[in-house]
Scaffold this motif. Structure first.
Motif, PDB file in Angstrom:
ATOM      1  N   LEU A  39       0.838  -1.209   0.000  1.00 42.39           N
ATOM      2  CA  LEU A  39       0.000   0.000   0.000  1.00 42.39           C
ATOM      3  C   LEU A  39       0.868   1.252   0.000  1.00 42.39           C
ATOM      4  N   VAL A  83      -0.795   6.789   7.230  1.00 45.69           N
ATOM      5  CA  VAL A  83      -1.785   6.186   6.341  1.00 45.69           C
ATOM      6  C   VAL A  83      -1.253   6.219   4.915  1.00 45.69           C
ATOM      7  N   CYS A 102      -2.426   5.895  -1.121  1.00 43.32           N
ATOM      8  CA  CYS A 102      -3.478   5.331  -1.981  1.00 43.32           C
ATOM      9  C   CYS A 102      -4.788   5.146  -1.224  1.00 43.32           C
ATOM     10  N   LEU A 103      -4.716   4.881   0.079  1.00 39.50           N
ATOM     11  CA  LEU A 103      -5.933   4.730   0.872  1.00 39.50           C
ATOM     12  C   LEU A 103      -6.698   6.048   0.947  1.00 39.50           C
ATOM     13  N   ILE A 145      -7.907   4.535  -3.703  1.00 34.93           N
ATOM     14  CA  ILE A 145      -8.623   3.260  -3.723  1.00 34.93           C
ATOM     15  C   ILE A 145     -10.132   3.475  -3.796  1.00 34.93           C
ATOM     16  N   LEU A 160     -12.798  -2.246  -2.888  1.00 34.02           N
ATOM     17  CA  LEU A 160     -12.216  -3.232  -1.979  1.00 34.02           C
ATOM     18  C   LEU A 160     -13.002  -4.526  -2.112  1.00 34.02           C
ATOM     19  N   ILE A 183      -9.032  -0.079   6.937  1.00 36.77           N
ATOM     20  CA  ILE A 183      -9.227   0.318   5.543  1.00 36.77           C
ATOM     21  C   ILE A 183     -10.476   1.178   5.394  1.00 36.77           C
ATOM     22  N   ASN A 208     -10.122   4.813   6.602  1.00 36.51           N
ATOM     23  CA  ASN A 208      -9.157   5.697   5.940  1.00 36.51           C
ATOM     24  C   ASN A 208      -9.344   5.814   4.430  1.00 36.51           C
ATOM     25  N   ALA A 209     -10.106   4.923   3.818  1.00 38.44           N
ATOM     26  CA  ALA A 209     -10.281   4.961   2.364  1.00 38.44           C
ATOM     27  C   ALA A 209     -11.367   5.960   2.011  1.00 38.44           C
TER      28      ALA A 209
END
Length: 443
Positions: free
Chosen positions: A337, A369, A372-373, A377, A380, A399, A402-403
Protein backbone atom coordinates in the motif's frame (compact mmCIF):
# COMPACT_ATOMS: atom_id res chain seq x y z
CA UNK A 1 -47.26 -29.93 -64.38
CA UNK A 2 -47.68 -26.14 -63.96
CA UNK A 3 -44.88 -23.97 -62.57
CA UNK A 4 -46.82 -23.20 -59.38
CA UNK A 5 -47.64 -26.87 -58.82
CA UNK A 6 -44.02 -27.87 -59.45
CA UNK A 7 -42.76 -25.19 -57.04
CA UNK A 8 -45.21 -26.35 -54.37
CA UNK A 9 -44.17 -29.97 -54.92
CA UNK A 10 -40.45 -29.09 -54.64
CA UNK A 11 -40.98 -27.11 -51.43
CA UNK A 12 -42.99 -29.97 -49.92
CA UNK A 13 -40.28 -32.46 -50.87
CA UNK A 14 -37.54 -30.29 -49.30
CA UNK A 15 -39.50 -29.95 -46.05
CA UNK A 16 -40.07 -33.71 -46.02
CA UNK A 17 -36.36 -34.30 -46.56
CA UNK A 18 -35.36 -31.93 -43.77
CA UNK A 19 -37.87 -33.40 -41.31
CA UNK A 20 -37.26 -37.08 -42.02
CA UNK A 21 -33.95 -37.25 -43.86
CA UNK A 22 -30.32 -36.23 -43.44
CA UNK A 23 -30.35 -32.70 -42.06
CA UNK A 24 -26.58 -32.62 -41.51
CA UNK A 25 -25.89 -33.07 -45.21
CA UNK A 26 -27.85 -29.87 -45.86
CA UNK A 27 -25.21 -27.87 -44.00
CA UNK A 28 -22.53 -26.00 -45.99
CA UNK A 29 -19.06 -27.52 -46.35
CA UNK A 30 -17.40 -24.83 -44.23
CA UNK A 31 -19.61 -25.63 -41.24
CA UNK A 32 -19.20 -29.39 -41.68
CA UNK A 33 -15.41 -28.97 -41.72
CA UNK A 34 -15.61 -27.10 -38.42
CA UNK A 35 -17.67 -29.93 -36.91
CA UNK A 36 -15.26 -32.60 -38.15
CA UNK A 37 -12.36 -30.63 -36.66
CA UNK A 38 -13.89 -30.86 -33.19
CA UNK A 39 -13.98 -34.66 -33.03
CA UNK A 40 -11.12 -37.22 -33.05
CA UNK A 41 -9.88 -37.79 -36.59
CA UNK A 42 -10.65 -41.51 -36.25
CA UNK A 43 -14.35 -40.66 -35.88
CA UNK A 44 -14.19 -38.07 -38.64
CA UNK A 45 -12.71 -40.62 -41.06
CA UNK A 46 -15.55 -43.02 -40.23
CA UNK A 47 -18.00 -40.57 -41.85
CA UNK A 48 -16.29 -41.08 -45.23
CA UNK A 49 -18.42 -44.19 -45.84
CA UNK A 50 -21.53 -42.01 -46.12
CA UNK A 51 -20.88 -40.54 -49.56
CA UNK A 52 -18.26 -39.12 -51.92
CA UNK A 53 -18.91 -35.68 -50.43
CA UNK A 54 -17.99 -36.90 -46.96
CA UNK A 55 -14.84 -38.57 -48.29
CA UNK A 56 -13.82 -35.25 -49.80
CA UNK A 57 -14.59 -33.39 -46.54
CA UNK A 58 -12.46 -35.80 -44.49
CA UNK A 59 -9.47 -35.03 -46.68
CA UNK A 60 -10.02 -31.29 -46.26
CA UNK A 61 -10.36 -31.25 -42.44
CA UNK A 62 -7.95 -28.56 -41.19
CA UNK A 63 -7.44 -29.98 -37.67
CA UNK A 64 -6.32 -33.57 -37.09
CA UNK A 65 -6.22 -35.37 -33.72
CA UNK A 66 -4.90 -38.87 -33.18
CA UNK A 67 -4.66 -40.75 -29.87
CA UNK A 68 -3.08 -44.15 -29.12
CA UNK A 69 -3.91 -45.65 -25.71
CA UNK A 70 -1.33 -48.41 -25.40
CA UNK A 71 -3.51 -51.24 -26.64
CA UNK A 72 -2.53 -53.58 -29.45
CA UNK A 73 -2.23 -52.32 -32.98
CA UNK A 74 0.54 -49.71 -32.74
CA UNK A 75 1.71 -50.48 -36.30
CA UNK A 76 -1.84 -50.17 -37.58
CA UNK A 77 -2.24 -46.87 -35.71
CA UNK A 78 0.95 -45.53 -37.29
CA UNK A 79 -0.14 -46.65 -40.76
CA UNK A 80 -3.55 -45.02 -40.36
CA UNK A 81 -2.01 -41.71 -39.29
CA UNK A 82 0.46 -41.87 -42.15
CA UNK A 83 -2.28 -42.65 -44.67
CA UNK A 84 -4.48 -39.83 -43.40
CA UNK A 85 -1.63 -37.30 -43.59
CA UNK A 86 -0.61 -38.38 -47.09
CA UNK A 87 -4.18 -38.11 -48.38
CA UNK A 88 -4.77 -34.72 -46.77
CA UNK A 89 -5.71 -32.20 -49.46
CA UNK A 90 -6.27 -28.93 -47.63
CA UNK A 91 -3.86 -26.15 -48.69
CA UNK A 92 -2.64 -25.86 -45.09
CA UNK A 93 -2.82 -28.29 -42.18
CA UNK A 94 -4.03 -25.99 -39.42
CA UNK A 95 -3.18 -28.29 -36.50
CA UNK A 96 -1.97 -31.79 -35.70
CA UNK A 97 -2.36 -33.24 -32.19
CA UNK A 98 -0.61 -36.56 -31.64
CA UNK A 99 -1.04 -38.21 -28.22
CA UNK A 100 0.48 -41.62 -27.49
CA UNK A 101 0.36 -43.70 -24.31
CA UNK A 102 2.96 -46.39 -24.93
CA UNK A 103 3.62 -49.61 -23.07
CA UNK A 104 7.09 -50.99 -22.41
CA UNK A 105 9.13 -51.84 -25.51
CA UNK A 106 6.66 -50.03 -27.77
CA UNK A 107 8.35 -48.23 -30.66
CA UNK A 108 6.98 -45.95 -33.34
CA UNK A 109 8.74 -43.73 -35.85
CA UNK A 110 7.06 -40.46 -34.99
CA UNK A 111 9.65 -38.58 -37.02
CA UNK A 112 8.19 -39.88 -40.28
CA UNK A 113 4.68 -38.79 -39.29
CA UNK A 114 5.85 -35.35 -38.20
CA UNK A 115 7.89 -34.98 -41.37
CA UNK A 116 4.78 -35.56 -43.47
CA UNK A 117 2.91 -33.00 -41.35
CA UNK A 118 5.62 -30.41 -41.97
CA UNK A 119 5.34 -31.22 -45.66
CA UNK A 120 1.64 -30.33 -45.38
CA UNK A 121 2.63 -26.92 -43.94
CA UNK A 122 1.31 -27.61 -40.44
CA UNK A 123 0.77 -24.45 -38.39
CA UNK A 124 0.17 -25.94 -34.94
CA UNK A 125 1.81 -29.14 -33.71
CA UNK A 126 1.12 -30.79 -30.34
CA UNK A 127 3.01 -33.95 -29.38
CA UNK A 128 2.36 -35.83 -26.12
CA UNK A 129 4.18 -39.06 -25.28
CA UNK A 130 3.48 -41.06 -22.12
CA UNK A 131 5.92 -43.90 -21.53
CA UNK A 132 7.89 -45.47 -18.68
CA UNK A 133 10.86 -46.03 -21.01
CA UNK A 134 13.50 -43.54 -22.05
CA UNK A 135 12.07 -40.22 -23.25
CA UNK A 136 11.27 -39.82 -26.93
CA UNK A 137 13.74 -37.46 -28.58
CA UNK A 138 12.06 -34.91 -30.82
CA UNK A 139 13.84 -35.24 -34.20
CA UNK A 140 16.51 -32.54 -34.44
CA UNK A 141 16.05 -32.29 -38.21
CA UNK A 142 12.48 -31.07 -37.73
CA UNK A 143 13.52 -27.99 -35.78
CA UNK A 144 14.41 -26.40 -39.12
CA UNK A 145 11.57 -27.87 -41.21
CA UNK A 146 8.72 -25.61 -40.12
CA UNK A 147 10.59 -22.37 -40.71
CA UNK A 148 7.83 -20.76 -42.76
CA UNK A 149 4.54 -22.10 -41.41
CA UNK A 150 4.85 -23.54 -37.89
CA UNK A 151 3.32 -20.97 -35.53
CA UNK A 152 2.58 -23.10 -32.45
CA UNK A 153 4.61 -25.98 -30.99
CA UNK A 154 3.48 -27.90 -27.89
CA UNK A 155 5.64 -30.70 -26.51
CA UNK A 156 4.46 -32.69 -23.51
CA UNK A 157 5.65 -35.21 -20.94
CA UNK A 158 8.07 -37.93 -22.05
CA UNK A 159 9.62 -35.86 -24.85
CA UNK A 160 13.34 -35.06 -24.87
CA UNK A 161 14.43 -31.66 -26.16
CA UNK A 162 17.89 -32.25 -27.60
CA UNK A 163 19.03 -29.30 -29.70
CA UNK A 164 22.79 -29.45 -30.33
CA UNK A 165 22.74 -26.49 -32.74
CA UNK A 166 20.78 -23.24 -33.18
CA UNK A 167 17.43 -23.79 -34.88
CA UNK A 168 15.38 -21.68 -37.27
CA UNK A 169 11.70 -21.43 -36.35
CA UNK A 170 11.16 -17.88 -37.47
CA UNK A 171 7.35 -18.19 -37.72
CA UNK A 172 6.90 -19.73 -34.27
CA UNK A 173 4.86 -17.50 -31.95
CA UNK A 174 3.71 -19.92 -29.24
CA UNK A 175 5.85 -22.58 -27.53
CA UNK A 176 4.68 -24.84 -24.69
CA UNK A 177 7.13 -27.19 -22.95
CA UNK A 178 5.01 -29.23 -20.56
CA UNK A 179 7.13 -31.42 -18.26
CA UNK A 180 9.60 -32.30 -21.00
CA UNK A 181 13.23 -33.31 -20.49
CA UNK A 182 16.25 -31.38 -21.72
CA UNK A 183 19.51 -32.88 -22.86
CA UNK A 184 21.49 -29.97 -21.48
CA UNK A 185 21.32 -26.22 -20.82
CA UNK A 186 22.56 -25.55 -24.35
CA UNK A 187 19.48 -27.24 -25.79
CA UNK A 188 17.29 -24.64 -24.09
CA UNK A 189 19.41 -21.77 -25.38
CA UNK A 190 19.62 -23.17 -28.92
CA UNK A 191 15.87 -23.74 -29.10
CA UNK A 192 14.79 -20.35 -27.81
CA UNK A 193 17.42 -18.37 -29.70
CA UNK A 194 16.06 -19.72 -32.99
CA UNK A 195 12.51 -18.48 -32.30
CA UNK A 196 12.92 -14.87 -33.42
CA UNK A 197 9.15 -14.18 -33.44
CA UNK A 198 8.22 -16.02 -30.24
CA UNK A 199 5.54 -14.18 -28.25
CA UNK A 200 4.09 -16.80 -25.86
CA UNK A 201 6.17 -19.26 -23.81
CA UNK A 202 4.86 -21.72 -21.23
CA UNK A 203 7.29 -23.95 -19.33
CA UNK A 204 6.34 -26.55 -16.74
CA UNK A 205 9.42 -27.75 -14.90
CA UNK A 206 10.43 -31.39 -14.85
CA UNK A 207 13.16 -33.09 -12.83
CA UNK A 208 16.26 -33.54 -14.97
CA UNK A 209 19.80 -33.73 -13.55
CA UNK A 210 21.54 -32.52 -16.72
CA UNK A 211 20.15 -28.98 -16.56
CA UNK A 212 20.71 -26.70 -13.60
CA UNK A 213 20.54 -23.33 -15.34
CA UNK A 214 17.47 -22.37 -17.32
CA UNK A 215 17.93 -19.25 -19.43
CA UNK A 216 15.10 -17.48 -21.24
CA UNK A 217 16.57 -14.82 -23.51
CA UNK A 218 13.88 -13.90 -26.05
CA UNK A 219 13.63 -10.23 -27.12
CA UNK A 220 10.23 -10.73 -28.81
CA UNK A 221 8.56 -12.55 -25.89
CA UNK A 222 5.34 -10.96 -24.60
CA UNK A 223 3.78 -13.64 -22.38
CA UNK A 224 5.70 -16.01 -20.07
CA UNK A 225 4.39 -18.75 -17.77
CA UNK A 226 6.96 -20.57 -15.65
CA UNK A 227 5.61 -23.36 -13.42
CA UNK A 228 7.28 -25.87 -11.10
CA UNK A 229 4.56 -28.45 -10.39
CA UNK A 230 5.77 -29.29 -6.89
CA UNK A 231 8.94 -29.63 -4.84
CA UNK A 232 9.91 -32.80 -6.68
CA UNK A 233 10.12 -30.90 -9.96
CA UNK A 234 11.77 -27.74 -8.64
CA UNK A 235 15.23 -28.88 -9.60
CA UNK A 236 16.75 -26.09 -11.65
CA UNK A 237 18.94 -23.98 -9.39
CA UNK A 238 19.21 -20.90 -11.56
CA UNK A 239 16.73 -19.05 -13.75
CA UNK A 240 17.56 -16.07 -15.93
CA UNK A 241 14.87 -14.10 -17.75
CA UNK A 242 15.74 -11.44 -20.31
CA UNK A 243 12.55 -10.39 -22.08
CA UNK A 244 12.45 -6.64 -22.79
CA UNK A 245 9.07 -6.89 -24.59
CA UNK A 246 7.33 -8.98 -21.91
CA UNK A 247 3.85 -7.80 -20.92
CA UNK A 248 2.46 -10.76 -18.94
CA UNK A 249 4.32 -12.88 -16.37
CA UNK A 250 3.06 -15.92 -14.45
CA UNK A 251 5.43 -17.56 -11.94
CA UNK A 252 4.27 -20.49 -9.84
CA UNK A 253 5.87 -23.06 -7.55
CA UNK A 254 9.44 -21.73 -7.22
CA UNK A 255 9.82 -22.81 -3.60
CA UNK A 256 13.47 -23.77 -3.20
CA UNK A 257 15.38 -21.10 -1.28
CA UNK A 258 18.62 -22.42 -2.76
CA UNK A 259 17.40 -21.50 -6.23
CA UNK A 260 17.86 -18.08 -7.80
CA UNK A 261 15.83 -16.07 -10.28
CA UNK A 262 17.35 -13.15 -12.13
CA UNK A 263 15.17 -10.85 -14.21
CA UNK A 264 17.40 -8.66 -16.30
CA UNK A 265 15.01 -6.55 -18.33
CA UNK A 266 11.20 -6.24 -18.28
CA UNK A 267 10.35 -2.53 -18.74
CA UNK A 268 7.09 -3.22 -20.63
CA UNK A 269 5.53 -5.59 -18.05
CA UNK A 270 1.83 -4.85 -17.47
CA UNK A 271 0.51 -7.82 -15.47
CA UNK A 272 2.18 -10.33 -13.14
CA UNK A 273 0.93 -13.32 -11.13
CA UNK A 274 3.34 -14.63 -8.49
CA UNK A 275 2.04 -17.80 -6.78
CA UNK A 276 3.69 -20.20 -4.30
CA UNK A 277 7.07 -18.52 -4.67
CA UNK A 278 9.42 -18.42 -1.70
CA UNK A 279 10.26 -15.04 -0.18
CA UNK A 280 13.94 -15.24 -1.12
CA UNK A 281 13.17 -15.53 -4.82
CA UNK A 282 10.42 -12.92 -4.73
CA UNK A 283 12.64 -10.44 -2.89
CA UNK A 284 15.11 -10.67 -5.77
CA UNK A 285 12.50 -9.85 -8.42
CA UNK A 286 10.38 -7.37 -6.42
CA UNK A 287 12.15 -4.41 -7.96
CA UNK A 288 11.72 -5.78 -11.49
CA UNK A 289 7.91 -5.54 -11.32
CA UNK A 290 7.55 -1.78 -10.88
CA UNK A 291 6.03 -1.22 -14.33
CA UNK A 292 3.01 -3.49 -13.74
CA UNK A 293 -0.57 -2.21 -13.66
CA UNK A 294 -2.02 -5.45 -12.26
CA UNK A 295 -0.26 -7.61 -9.67
CA UNK A 296 -1.28 -10.82 -7.86
CA UNK A 297 0.89 -12.05 -4.97
CA UNK A 298 0.80 -15.32 -3.04
CA UNK A 299 4.21 -15.54 -1.37
CA UNK A 300 5.06 -18.59 0.70
CA UNK A 301 5.65 -18.39 4.44
CA UNK A 302 7.76 -17.68 6.35
CA UNK A 303 7.91 -14.21 4.84
CA UNK A 304 10.92 -12.13 5.85
CA UNK A 305 10.32 -8.55 4.74
CA UNK A 306 13.78 -7.48 5.87
CA UNK A 307 15.01 -9.02 2.60
CA UNK A 308 12.76 -6.73 0.57
CA UNK A 309 14.00 -3.41 -0.84
CA UNK A 310 12.14 -0.51 0.80
CA UNK A 311 12.60 2.17 -1.86
CA UNK A 312 10.62 0.45 -4.65
CA UNK A 313 7.60 2.39 -5.93
CA UNK A 314 4.87 0.86 -8.11
CA UNK A 315 3.69 4.04 -9.81
CA UNK A 316 1.65 2.26 -12.50
CA UNK A 317 -0.07 -0.25 -10.21
CA UNK A 318 -3.86 0.17 -10.15
CA UNK A 319 -4.96 -3.40 -9.25
CA UNK A 320 -3.47 -5.46 -6.41
CA UNK A 321 -4.52 -8.98 -5.43
CA UNK A 322 -2.94 -10.28 -2.24
CA UNK A 323 -3.38 -13.59 -0.38
CA UNK A 324 -3.54 -12.81 3.35
CA UNK A 325 -3.96 -16.20 5.03
CA UNK A 326 -0.53 -16.23 6.73
CA UNK A 327 0.61 -14.09 9.68
CA UNK A 328 3.27 -12.14 7.78
CA UNK A 329 0.86 -11.00 5.07
CA UNK A 330 -0.33 -7.94 7.01
CA UNK A 331 3.15 -6.42 6.82
CA UNK A 332 3.35 -7.24 3.12
CA UNK A 333 -0.05 -5.56 2.65
CA UNK A 334 1.17 -2.35 4.29
CA UNK A 335 4.42 -2.46 2.31
CA UNK A 336 2.50 -2.72 -0.97
CA UNK A 337 0.00 0.00 0.00
CA UNK A 338 2.84 2.42 0.83
CA UNK A 339 4.58 1.48 -2.44
CA UNK A 340 1.53 1.93 -4.70
CA UNK A 341 0.38 5.57 -4.64
CA UNK A 342 -2.08 5.15 -7.54
CA UNK A 343 -3.73 1.90 -6.48
CA UNK A 344 -7.48 1.86 -7.25
CA UNK A 345 -8.58 -1.75 -6.66
CA UNK A 346 -7.52 -3.85 -3.68
CA UNK A 347 -8.49 -7.53 -3.57
CA UNK A 348 -7.65 -9.59 -0.50
CA UNK A 349 -8.03 -13.38 -0.41
CA UNK A 350 -8.27 -15.03 2.97
CA UNK A 351 -7.99 -18.65 3.96
CA UNK A 352 -10.83 -20.87 2.73
CA UNK A 353 -10.41 -23.33 5.61
CA UNK A 354 -8.85 -21.88 8.73
CA UNK A 355 -7.21 -24.22 11.21
CA UNK A 356 -7.98 -23.41 14.84
CA UNK A 357 -4.39 -23.81 15.91
CA UNK A 358 -3.11 -21.53 13.14
CA UNK A 359 -0.91 -18.83 14.72
CA UNK A 360 -1.77 -15.22 13.92
CA UNK A 361 0.59 -12.32 14.18
CA UNK A 362 -0.90 -9.24 15.76
CA UNK A 363 -1.88 -6.47 13.38
CA UNK A 364 0.28 -3.43 13.86
CA UNK A 365 -1.29 -0.23 12.59
CA UNK A 366 1.19 1.81 10.52
CA UNK A 367 2.28 5.23 11.70
CA UNK A 368 1.29 6.88 8.44
CA UNK A 369 -1.79 6.19 6.34
CA UNK A 370 -0.76 5.06 2.83
CA UNK A 371 -1.40 7.68 0.17
CA UNK A 372 -3.48 5.33 -1.98
CA UNK A 373 -5.93 4.73 0.87
CA UNK A 374 -6.62 8.41 1.27
CA UNK A 375 -6.64 9.51 -2.36
CA UNK A 376 -7.06 6.57 -4.75
CA UNK A 377 -8.62 3.26 -3.72
CA UNK A 378 -12.18 2.98 -5.03
CA UNK A 379 -12.86 -0.76 -4.79
CA UNK A 380 -12.22 -3.23 -1.98
CA UNK A 381 -12.90 -6.95 -2.40
CA UNK A 382 -12.19 -9.39 0.42
CA UNK A 383 -12.83 -13.05 -0.42
CA UNK A 384 -13.11 -15.62 2.40
CA UNK A 385 -13.37 -12.89 5.01
CA UNK A 386 -13.72 -14.66 8.34
CA UNK A 387 -14.01 -11.84 10.85
CA UNK A 388 -13.60 -14.15 13.84
CA UNK A 389 -9.90 -13.37 14.03
CA UNK A 390 -9.24 -10.01 15.66
CA UNK A 391 -6.52 -9.05 13.20
CA UNK A 392 -8.87 -9.48 10.25
CA UNK A 393 -11.48 -7.24 11.82
CA UNK A 394 -8.88 -4.59 12.63
CA UNK A 395 -7.48 -4.57 9.10
CA UNK A 396 -10.97 -4.28 7.59
CA UNK A 397 -11.87 -1.47 9.98
CA UNK A 398 -8.58 0.33 9.28
CA UNK A 399 -9.23 0.32 5.54
CA UNK A 400 -12.83 1.52 5.91
CA UNK A 401 -11.81 4.32 8.31
CA UNK A 402 -9.16 5.70 5.94
CA UNK A 403 -10.28 4.96 2.36
CA UNK A 404 -11.98 8.27 1.69
CA UNK A 405 -12.64 7.60 -2.01
CA UNK A 406 -13.98 4.08 -1.55
CA UNK A 407 -17.06 3.38 -3.69
CA UNK A 408 -17.68 -0.34 -3.07
CA UNK A 409 -16.54 -2.73 -0.35
CA UNK A 410 -17.42 -6.38 -0.93
CA UNK A 411 -16.83 -9.05 1.71
CA UNK A 412 -17.62 -12.69 0.96
CA UNK A 413 -17.73 -15.79 3.11
CA UNK A 414 -19.88 -18.65 1.84
CA UNK A 415 -19.43 -21.19 4.63
CA UNK A 416 -20.97 -19.28 7.56
CA UNK A 417 -24.55 -19.25 8.80
CA UNK A 418 -26.89 -16.35 8.19
CA UNK A 419 -26.73 -15.18 11.81
CA UNK A 420 -22.94 -14.98 11.68
CA UNK A 421 -23.14 -13.22 8.34
CA UNK A 422 -25.44 -10.54 9.79
CA UNK A 423 -23.16 -10.19 12.80
CA UNK A 424 -20.14 -9.56 10.56
CA UNK A 425 -22.15 -7.06 8.52
CA UNK A 426 -23.16 -5.10 11.63
CA UNK A 427 -19.56 -5.00 12.80
CA UNK A 428 -18.47 -3.45 9.52
CA UNK A 429 -21.39 -1.02 9.43
CA UNK A 430 -20.55 0.21 12.93
CA UNK A 431 -17.22 1.60 11.75
CA UNK A 432 -16.96 5.34 11.11
CA UNK A 433 -16.29 5.27 7.39
CA UNK A 434 -14.05 7.79 5.64
CA UNK A 435 -16.22 7.58 2.52
CA UNK A 436 -19.82 8.77 2.68
CA UNK A 437 -20.80 7.19 -0.64
CA UNK A 438 -19.37 3.69 -0.26
CA UNK A 439 -21.69 0.73 -0.81
CA UNK A 440 -21.13 -2.23 1.52
CA UNK A 441 -21.84 -5.73 0.23
CA UNK A 442 -21.55 -8.89 2.32
CA UNK A 443 -22.25 -12.12 0.48
Amino acid sequence: MSAELFSSYSATKRCHTLSNGDRISELPDALLLQILSLIPTKDAVATSVLSKRWRFLCKMTPNLRFCYHGTKGLVRFSDNVCRCLLSHQAPVLQSLHLKMILKNDSTIDVGVLLGIAFGRHVRELELEVYSSDEPYSFPTSLYNCGTGTLETLKLGHNVLVDVPFPVCLKALRTLRLNAVSYNDAGSVVNLLSGCSSLENLEVMMYLHPDVENFTIDVPSLQCLTLIAADEEYAYFSSYVINAPSLKYLNLKGLIDEESSLLIENMPELVEAHITDVCDVIYANIHGSLTSVKRLSLDILSPLDLTKFPTDIIFKQLVYLELHVYAPERWNLLILMLHSSPNLQVLKLIGEWFRKRDHPHKRWSQPKYVPECLVNRIETLVWNHYNGEVEDERKVAQYILRNASRLETATFSRLDIHLEKRLERLKELESVVWASNSCQLVFK
